[in-house]
Scaffold this motif. Structure first.
Motif, PDB file in Angstrom:
ATOM      1  N   PRO A 298       0.834  -1.212   0.000  1.00  0.00           N
ATOM      2  CA  PRO A 298       0.000   0.000   0.000  1.00  0.00           C
ATOM      3  C   PRO A 298       0.863   1.254   0.000  1.00  0.00           C
ATOM      4  O   PRO A 298       2.018   1.245   0.452  1.00  0.00           O
ATOM      5  CB  PRO A 298      -0.806  -0.130   1.301  1.00  0.00           C
ATOM      6  N   SER A 299       0.301   2.350  -0.502  1.00  0.00           N
ATOM      7  CA  SER A 299       1.071   3.589  -0.588  1.00  0.00           C
ATOM      8  C   SER A 299       0.240   4.779  -0.131  1.00  0.00           C
ATOM      9  O   SER A 299      -0.987   4.711  -0.035  1.00  0.00           O
ATOM     10  CB  SER A 299       1.545   3.821  -2.027  1.00  0.00           C
ATOM     11  N   THR A 300       0.943   5.858   0.137  1.00  0.00           N
ATOM     12  CA  THR A 300       0.334   7.162   0.406  1.00  0.00           C
ATOM     13  C   THR A 300       0.984   8.163  -0.546  1.00  0.00           C
ATOM     14  O   THR A 300       1.969   7.844  -1.225  1.00  0.00           O
ATOM     15  CB  THR A 300       0.577   7.601   1.856  1.00  0.00           C
ATOM     16  N   ILE A 301       0.456   9.364  -0.602  1.00  0.00           N
ATOM     17  CA  ILE A 301       1.095  10.400  -1.419  1.00  0.00           C
ATOM     18  C   ILE A 301       2.541  10.592  -0.980  1.00  0.00           C
ATOM     19  O   ILE A 301       3.460  10.671  -1.804  1.00  0.00           O
ATOM     20  CB  ILE A 301       0.324  11.732  -1.303  1.00  0.00           C
ATOM     21  N   GLU A 302       2.742  10.622   0.334  1.00  0.00           N
ATOM     22  CA  GLU A 302       4.088  10.853   0.861  1.00  0.00           C
ATOM     23  C   GLU A 302       5.036   9.707   0.514  1.00  0.00           C
ATOM     24  O   GLU A 302       6.180   9.935   0.113  1.00  0.00           O
ATOM     25  CB  GLU A 302       4.029  11.046   2.382  1.00  0.00           C
ATOM     26  N   SER A 303       4.568   8.462   0.670  1.00  0.00           N
ATOM     27  CA  SER A 303       5.458   7.328   0.411  1.00  0.00           C
ATOM     28  C   SER A 303       5.781   7.204  -1.070  1.00  0.00           C
ATOM     29  O   SER A 303       6.870   6.772  -1.434  1.00  0.00           O
ATOM     30  CB  SER A 303       4.829   6.028   0.925  1.00  0.00           C
ATOM     31  N   ARG A 304       4.852   7.577  -1.936  1.00  0.00           N
ATOM     32  CA  ARG A 304       5.104   7.491  -3.376  1.00  0.00           C
ATOM     33  C   ARG A 304       6.227   8.449  -3.782  1.00  0.00           C
ATOM     34  O   ARG A 304       7.126   8.090  -4.535  1.00  0.00           O
ATOM     35  CB  ARG A 304       3.833   7.803  -4.166  1.00  0.00           C
TER      36      ARG A 304
ATOM     37  N   THR B 282      15.886   9.934  -7.754  1.00  0.00           N
ATOM     38  CA  THR B 282      16.827  10.985  -7.354  1.00  0.00           C
ATOM     39  C   THR B 282      16.092  12.067  -6.580  1.00  0.00           C
ATOM     40  O   THR B 282      14.882  12.252  -6.724  1.00  0.00           O
ATOM     41  CB  THR B 282      17.492  11.628  -8.589  1.00  0.00           C
ATOM     42  N   ASN B 283      16.844  12.795  -5.779  1.00  0.00           N
ATOM     43  CA  ASN B 283      16.272  13.939  -5.079  1.00  0.00           C
ATOM     44  C   ASN B 283      16.112  15.099  -6.048  1.00  0.00           C
ATOM     45  O   ASN B 283      16.941  15.325  -6.916  1.00  0.00           O
ATOM     46  CB  ASN B 283      17.169  14.349  -3.907  1.00  0.00           C
ATOM     47  N   SER B 284      15.013  15.821  -5.922  1.00  0.00           N
ATOM     48  CA  SER B 284      14.711  16.892  -6.863  1.00  0.00           C
ATOM     49  C   SER B 284      14.253  18.138  -6.141  1.00  0.00           C
ATOM     50  O   SER B 284      13.582  18.061  -5.100  1.00  0.00           O
ATOM     51  CB  SER B 284      13.623  16.438  -7.846  1.00  0.00           C
ATOM     52  N   GLU B 285      14.599  19.275  -6.714  1.00  0.00           N
ATOM     53  CA  GLU B 285      14.042  20.531  -6.236  1.00  0.00           C
ATOM     54  C   GLU B 285      12.583  20.629  -6.662  1.00  0.00           C
ATOM     55  O   GLU B 285      12.155  19.987  -7.624  1.00  0.00           O
ATOM     56  CB  GLU B 285      14.841  21.712  -6.799  1.00  0.00           C
TER      57      GLU B 285
ATOM     58  N   GLY C  41       6.513  24.901  -8.249  1.00  0.00           N
ATOM     59  CA  GLY C  41       6.327  26.277  -7.831  1.00  0.00           C
ATOM     60  C   GLY C  41       5.367  26.437  -6.673  1.00  0.00           C
ATOM     61  O   GLY C  41       5.100  27.558  -6.222  1.00  0.00           O
ATOM     62  N   LYS C  42       4.828  25.338  -6.146  1.00  0.00           N
ATOM     63  CA  LYS C  42       3.876  25.388  -5.040  1.00  0.00           C
ATOM     64  C   LYS C  42       4.612  25.157  -3.721  1.00  0.00           C
ATOM     65  O   LYS C  42       5.255  24.125  -3.531  1.00  0.00           O
ATOM     66  CB  LYS C  42       2.792  24.336  -5.218  1.00  0.00           C
ATOM     67  N   LYS C  43       4.508  26.108  -2.820  1.00  0.00           N
ATOM     68  CA  LYS C  43       5.204  26.035  -1.538  1.00  0.00           C
ATOM     69  C   LYS C  43       4.787  24.800  -0.753  1.00  0.00           C
ATOM     70  O   LYS C  43       5.611  24.190  -0.043  1.00  0.00           O
ATOM     71  CB  LYS C  43       4.912  27.293  -0.719  1.00  0.00           C
ATOM     72  N   GLU C  44       3.519  24.409  -0.877  1.00  0.00           N
ATOM     73  CA  GLU C  44       3.035  23.264  -0.113  1.00  0.00           C
ATOM     74  C   GLU C  44       3.659  21.943  -0.571  1.00  0.00           C
ATOM     75  O   GLU C  44       3.527  20.916   0.102  1.00  0.00           O
ATOM     76  CB  GLU C  44       1.507  23.168  -0.209  1.00  0.00           C
ATOM     77  N   ASP C  45       4.329  21.951  -1.734  1.00  0.00           N
ATOM     78  CA  ASP C  45       4.987  20.733  -2.228  1.00  0.00           C
ATOM     79  C   ASP C  45       6.434  20.602  -1.764  1.00  0.00           C
ATOM     80  O   ASP C  45       7.092  19.601  -2.064  1.00  0.00           O
ATOM     81  CB  ASP C  45       4.962  20.702  -3.761  1.00  0.00           C
ATOM     82  N   ASP C  46       6.935  21.580  -1.036  1.00  0.00           N
ATOM     83  CA  ASP C  46       8.347  21.559  -0.616  1.00  0.00           C
ATOM     84  C   ASP C  46       8.705  20.299   0.155  1.00  0.00           C
ATOM     85  O   ASP C  46       9.760  19.690  -0.079  1.00  0.00           O
ATOM     86  CB  ASP C  46       8.666  22.792   0.239  1.00  0.00           C
ATOM     87  N   ALA C  47       7.822  19.898   1.080  1.00  0.00           N
ATOM     88  CA  ALA C  47       8.124  18.731   1.919  1.00  0.00           C
ATOM     89  C   ALA C  47       8.182  17.452   1.080  1.00  0.00           C
ATOM     90  O   ALA C  47       9.030  16.590   1.325  1.00  0.00           O
ATOM     91  CB  ALA C  47       7.072  18.591   3.013  1.00  0.00           C
ATOM     92  N   LEU C  48       7.280  17.338   0.103  1.00  0.00           N
ATOM     93  CA  LEU C  48       7.286  16.160  -0.759  1.00  0.00           C
ATOM     94  C   LEU C  48       8.602  16.060  -1.536  1.00  0.00           C
ATOM     95  O   LEU C  48       9.224  15.004  -1.601  1.00  0.00           O
ATOM     96  CB  LEU C  48       6.116  16.204  -1.742  1.00  0.00           C
TER      97      LEU C  48
END
Length: 274
Positions: free
Chosen positions: A94-100, A107-110, A114-121
């Protein structure tokens, strides 16, 4: 009382390890994962007459498994009965938005939305190697050890970001799976890394007997269709026996969100076609 508790634990352990019977509604297991450093739930379904087929059994891993588990079980039951696929243990993760975002991305990505609320993801991205170690060692190898079997054939399915994860397994962890169902994958990651790699870097006339199924939906709002067709073309022109080991389908009657359903069915048919 303590002795009784220990005895019950031993009985359950023996039953689980040596005589794990098919469960009509599957089995939910929680793994305290060393590689993920968290507890991870998996759902397991065993084929009918599992003990009869355990020496000739396959495994199907479902990413975003909570969405596809029931469907996969029904396909397996019907197709095994009709001899269109072998007896198969199905494992859903099973998955969540965060786990996906955390585990399906290579790779890690910036943050490119452009949405501030996506920074944590975006900050959590790039942890696919941990997922690969978890799947290989704490799911597949542990099941083989607990059940005293060796899976003859291993398949992984994923849709969208899960499809990207399937490509990660294909590219970085080729030793784990024999077959890949890559449903409408999100290939834009890392500036279309896979498209560019298989076009520019991957050697021509390479031999690869693994099977991979690609798909896309319609309408193609975010360029999924173009990206998948480009990757399929790049791989097909370089891999020997690509007609036998590769397939692509575009579903004009399905959008990106629903293309995974058809992809699972068609992908299984392609993999096990005699």
């Amino acid at each position: 009382m303590k002795n009784i508790t220990v005895l019950l634990f031993l009985i359950v352990s023996v039953c689980y390890g040596q005589n794990m019977k098919p469960l009509e509604f599957g089995s939910i297991q929680t793994i305290d994962s060393f590689f993920l450093n968290e507890k991870k739930e998996i759902w397991i379904s065993f084929p009918e007459d599992f003990e009869k087929y355990k020496d000739d059994c396959s495994i199907l891993i479902l990413l975003d498994g909570d969405e596809y588990f029931g469907m996969a079980k029904n396909i397996q039951n019907l197709y095994q009965f009709d001899e269109k696929m072998p007896a198969t243990v199905i494992v859903a993760i099973p998955s969540t938005i965060e786990s996906r975002w955390k585990y399906f991305t290579p790779t890690n990505s910036e943050n490119f939305t452009g949405k501030k609320e996506d920074d944590a993801l975006f900050k959590s991205t790039g942890n696919f190697p941990k997922l690969a170690d978890f799947v290989e060692n704490e799911v597949i190898k542990k099941l083989e050890n607990d059940l005293a079997i060796q899976f003859n054939n291993k398949t992984i399915f994923g849709h969208s970001l899960g499809g990207l994860a399937v490509m990660n397994f294909y590219h970085y962890k080729s030793q784990i799976f024999d077959n890949y169902i890559c449903a409408s994958p999100s290939l834009l990651w890392n500036n279309f890394f896979y498209n560019n790699y298989y076009k520019e870097i991957f050697p021509t006339s390479s031999k690869d007997n693994r099977k991979i199924f690609f798909s896309s939906g319609h309408p193609d709002i975010n360029g999924y269709k173009f990206a998948v067709e480009d990757l399929y073309h790049n791989m097909k022109t370089k891999i020997i026996d690509s007609d036998k080991n590769m397939m692509y389908k575009h579903y004009s009657s399905e959008d990106h969100g629903t293309s995974g359903i058809r992809s699972l069915l068609d992908g299984i048919e392609f993999i096990y076609k005699k």
